[in-house]
Design a protein around this motif. Structure first.
Motif, mmCIF file in Angstrom:
data_model
loop_
_atom_site.group_PDB
_atom_site.id
_atom_site.type_symbol
_atom_site.label_atom_id
_atom_site.label_comp_id
_atom_site.label_asym_id
_atom_site.label_seq_id
_atom_site.Cartn_x
_atom_site.Cartn_y
_atom_site.Cartn_z
ATOM 1 N N ILE A 55 3.529 3.878 3.362
ATOM 2 C CA ILE A 55 2.350 3.024 3.430
ATOM 3 C C ILE A 55 1.170 3.901 3.854
ATOM 4 O O ILE A 55 1.277 4.670 4.809
ATOM 5 C CB ILE A 55 2.552 1.863 4.434
ATOM 6 N N GLN A 113 -5.482 -0.204 2.751
ATOM 7 C CA GLN A 113 -4.252 -0.764 2.194
ATOM 8 C C GLN A 113 -4.546 -1.637 0.972
ATOM 9 O O GLN A 113 -3.785 -1.624 0.006
ATOM 10 C CB GLN A 113 -3.467 -1.524 3.254
ATOM 11 N N ALA A 169 0.824 -1.210 0.000
ATOM 12 C CA ALA A 169 0.000 0.000 0.000
ATOM 13 C C ALA A 169 0.860 1.262 0.000
ATOM 14 O O ALA A 169 0.550 2.249 0.658
ATOM 15 C CB ALA A 169 -0.932 -0.014 1.204
ATOM 16 N N ALA A 221 3.105 -2.621 6.547
ATOM 17 C CA ALA A 221 2.271 -3.146 5.458
ATOM 18 C C ALA A 221 1.477 -4.356 5.944
ATOM 19 O O ALA A 221 2.020 -5.257 6.584
ATOM 20 C CB ALA A 221 3.131 -3.528 4.262
#
Length: 134
Positions: free
Chosen positions: A41, A49, A34, A119
């Motif tokens: 991120i 995400q 993402a 993540a």
């Protein structure tokens, strides 16, 4: 067979990898987390995400001349499978908004962690671009 590296300008500049590689009629889409264009991120949970990671995959696919219906295989790596399942309806809705309902072969795999510690998801795929339709 021709081979073309695909690195869209709108994604973070890769170092040591390619966002995608087109080899003949196939596009191999490297794993996308993402990560936004600044290399961070995106904040939020698994839904946010998912949207960013899948957008990155689709951006690479478009840069190779493909569209979501060209996806033939998608692998989703998850640090929390239960969280993904709890949010499955919303993730499915977002998938349909972004890619329609021509689903590729898919796998969801639970992992202990991804490259960036924050993540929650990484998505990679393969697309087939028929030469006669391009």
């Amino acid at each position: 067979m021709s081979r073309q590296i695909i690195n869209p300008d709108s994604l973070v500049k890769p170092s040591g990898f390619a966002h995608g590689v087109r080899a003949g009629e196939f596009v191999y889409l490297g794993g996308q987390t993402a990560m936004d264009a600044e290399g961070q991120i995106v904040p939020g949970g698994i839904v946010e995400q998912f949207v960013q990671a899948f957008s990155n995959v689709l951006t690479t696919l478009a840069a190779a001349g493909g569209r979501p219906s060209d996806l033939v295989d998608v692998t989703i790596y998850l640090t929390d499978v239960d969280d993904y399942q709890r949010n499955g309806r919303e993730i499915g809705r977002r998938w349909r908004e972004m890619a329609g309902t021509e689903y590729p072969a898919m796998a969801g795999i639970g992992v202990t962690r991804l490259w960036q510690p924050e993540a929650l998801i990484e998505i990679q795929g393969v697309a087939h671009l028929a030469e006669e339709s391009r």
